[in-house]
Scaffold this active site. Sequence first.
Site, PDB file in Angstrom:
ATOM      1  CB  CYS A 150     -18.602  -4.676   5.707  1.00 39.25           C
ATOM      2  SG  CYS A 150     -17.802  -3.287   6.126  1.00 39.25           S
TER       3      CYS A 150
ATOM      4  CB  CYS B 106      -1.358   4.029   7.781  1.00 40.01           C
ATOM      5  SG  CYS B 106      -2.219   4.671   6.769  1.00 40.01           S
TER       6      CYS B 106
ATOM      7  NE  ARG C  13     -17.192  -5.454  13.712  1.00 47.20           N
ATOM      8  CZ  ARG C  13     -17.489  -5.395  12.322  1.00 47.20           C
ATOM      9  NH1 ARG C  13     -16.480  -4.323  12.436  1.00 47.20           N
ATOM     10  NH2 ARG C  13     -18.620  -4.661  12.694  1.00 47.20           N
TER      11      ARG C  13
ATOM     12  CB  CYS D 120     -18.747  -0.143   9.426  1.00 49.18           C
ATOM     13  SG  CYS D 120     -17.462  -0.863  10.423  1.00 49.18           S
TER      14      CYS D 120
ATOM     15  CB  CYS E 131      -1.419  -0.071   7.993  1.00 49.02           C
ATOM     16  SG  CYS E 131      -2.206  -1.494   7.307  1.00 49.02           S
TER      17      CYS E 131
ATOM     18  CB  CYS F  23     -15.503  -7.104   7.137  1.00 51.71           C
ATOM     19  SG  CYS F  23     -17.046  -6.870   7.851  1.00 51.71           S
TER      20      CYS F  23
ATOM     21  CB  CYS G 284      -0.822   0.246   1.124  1.00 51.09           C
ATOM     22  SG  CYS G 284      -1.800   1.091   1.256  1.00 51.09           S
TER      23      CYS G 284
HETATM   24  N1  SAM Z   1      -5.987   0.718   3.116  1.00 49.77           N
HETATM   25  C1  SAM Z   1      -8.181   0.717   3.376  1.00 49.77           C
HETATM   26  C2  SAM Z   1      -7.538   2.454   4.755  1.00 49.77           C
HETATM   27  O1  SAM Z   1      -7.180   2.022   5.216  1.00 49.77           O
HETATM   28  O2  SAM Z   1      -8.874   3.233   4.804  1.00 49.77           O
HETATM   29  C3  SAM Z   1      -8.463  -0.449   4.374  1.00 49.77           C
HETATM   30  C4  SAM Z   1      -8.020  -1.426   5.234  1.00 49.77           C
HETATM   31  S1  SAM Z   1      -7.059  -0.748   6.753  1.00 49.77           S
HETATM   32  C5  SAM Z   1      -6.190  -2.271   6.743  1.00 49.77           C
HETATM   33  C6  SAM Z   1      -8.681  -0.407   7.675  1.00 49.77           C
HETATM   34  C7  SAM Z   1      -8.204  -0.403   9.142  1.00 49.77           C
HETATM   35  O3  SAM Z   1      -7.355  -1.276   9.404  1.00 49.77           O
HETATM   36  C8  SAM Z   1      -7.211   0.738   8.842  1.00 49.77           C
HETATM   37  O4  SAM Z   1      -8.413   2.245   8.494  1.00 49.77           O
HETATM   38  C9  SAM Z   1      -6.847   0.596  10.847  1.00 49.77           C
HETATM   39  O5  SAM Z   1      -8.135   1.873  11.342  1.00 49.77           O
HETATM   40  C10 SAM Z   1      -7.331  -0.706  10.934  1.00 49.77           C
HETATM   41  N2  SAM Z   1      -6.315  -0.854  11.222  1.00 49.77           N
HETATM   42  C11 SAM Z   1      -4.673  -1.702  10.530  1.00 49.77           C
HETATM   43  N3  SAM Z   1      -3.587  -1.874  10.542  1.00 49.77           N
HETATM   44  C12 SAM Z   1      -4.017  -1.796  12.666  1.00 49.77           C
HETATM   45  C13 SAM Z   1      -2.844  -2.107  13.895  1.00 49.77           C
HETATM   46  N4  SAM Z   1      -1.649  -2.770  13.039  1.00 49.77           N
HETATM   47  N5  SAM Z   1      -3.616  -2.632  14.645  1.00 49.77           N
HETATM   48  C14 SAM Z   1      -5.179  -2.741  15.157  1.00 49.77           C
HETATM   49  N6  SAM Z   1      -6.059  -1.605  13.060  1.00 49.77           N
HETATM   50  C15 SAM Z   1      -5.650  -1.701  12.477  1.00 49.77           C
HETATM   51 FE1  SF4 Z   2      -2.728   1.201   4.064  1.00 48.65          FE
HETATM   52 FE2  SF4 Z   2      -2.493  -0.050   6.345  1.00 48.65          FE
HETATM   53 FE3  SF4 Z   2      -2.756   2.664   5.613  1.00 48.65          FE
HETATM   54 FE4  SF4 Z   2      -5.271   1.533   4.830  1.00 48.65          FE
HETATM   55  S1  SF4 Z   2      -4.045   1.350   6.678  1.00 48.65           S
HETATM   56  S2  SF4 Z   2      -4.390   3.129   4.109  1.00 48.65           S
HETATM   57  S3  SF4 Z   2      -4.224  -0.624   4.208  1.00 48.65           S
HETATM   58  S4  SF4 Z   2      -1.183   1.637   5.178  1.00 48.65           S
END
Ligand code: SAM
Ligand code: SF4
Length: 340
Positions: A123, A52, A255, A183, A55, A92, A48
């Site tokens: 979802c 973030c 949740r 959500c 992530c 989801c 990606c």
């Molecule tokens: N890429 C898209 C986005 O970020 O909108 C969708 C997938 S993203 C992985 C969905 C959510 O997963 C993120 O907004 C975050 O809140 C949660 N998430 C990701 N990594 C995480 C982690 N290590 N621990 C807890 N929540 C996490």
């Molecule tokens: Fe990409 Fe992870 Fe951020 Fe979603 S949360 S935009 S998968 S880096």
Amino acid sequence: MWTIHQTVALFNLPFMDLLYQAQQIHRQHFDPNKMQISMLLSIKTGACPEDCQYCPQSARYQTHLESEKLLAAEQIIAAAKQAKHSGATRFCMGAAWRNPNNRDMPYLQYIVTEVKKLGLETCMTLGMLTAEQATQLAQAGLDYYNHNLDTSPEFYPHIITTRTYQDRLNTLEYVRQAGIKICSGGILGLGESEQDRAGLLVQLANLPKPPESVPINMLVKVLGTPLENNQDIDPFDFIKTIAVARIMMPTSYIRLSAGRSKMNEQTQALCFMAGANSIFYGCKLLTTKNADQDNDKQLLKKLGITPETYKTAQGDNEQSAQLIDQLCHADTDLFYNAAP
Ligand code: SAM
Ligand code: SF4
Ligand code: DTB
């Protein structure tokens, strides 16, 4: 409209008073012995472009994650069938995208239609959407769109720099306008203060209409991400945040999302008491391990909690009966196994 001041006052209540208030509000709107069960599938994994910091799927961090391109429709539908068979009511699907490409929209619409045909709520979480993309997903019948605000507007730039808080609010607005249920929630353990937790909940509760579903995630610390060594959040602080969310958003499903695999049964039970009434069930979240399925079955059974039924247009309640059956007969293992 909720203010930070009111919200911080809730956080400052004695623990028992806060939990009592939350449980009373919970019982006014929900059956306290029912749990909404969702299952997750990563339909496009890793690589990606976003940054973030929590992530494992960001291409910027060395997290030993195998990237996967968008899954084939048959794979997604097969996983949805297994989810249905396990008793989930919502499926989801998550993609590691900044935003979906317009060229993928017909395919995503097709997936929504096919998963719905199985009698599951759908979802998706695909990153930022345009108003047009939200409308396209709504036309396909998408029930929920997950898009988290993650934290307070003030703390957000410490965690993500590649898109703004306002970008996220815009996506939520397009989703709402398209008639898809929202959500949206956040993550605790990012290094935020209690004031930031209050800030996140104020943002969610003060949306023109609060999200129907509010996932509260505990950071899953993944090796290679900048937050890998973050301090663990105190379980009582986590439970308190659930309780405050329940009080501020009385009719939303809250949740207890990522992080359950690191929580003991008592912490989870107190989260349910504080008003959490939805979980992700299944061996995997998107890329990390979820709480053990057998333990989940045992825990719900011990607490006398049964899965909520999703009444489809056809009045199909058979899937909930499946999970109830499995909760009561823990030795039958028919459970969904996401790709390793
Ligand atoms: N890429 C898209 C986005 O970020 O909108 C969708 C997938 S993203 C992985 C969905 C959510 O997963 C993120 O907004 C975050 O809140 C949660 N998430 C990701 N990594 C995480 C982690 N290590 N621990 C807890 N929540 C996490
Ligand atoms: Fe990409 Fe992870 Fe951020 Fe979603 S949360 S935009 S998968 S880096
Ligand atoms: C949400 O709030 N939590 C889920 C779901 N929405 C998409 C994702 C949790 C991801 C945890 C880290 C992983 O497994 O990659």
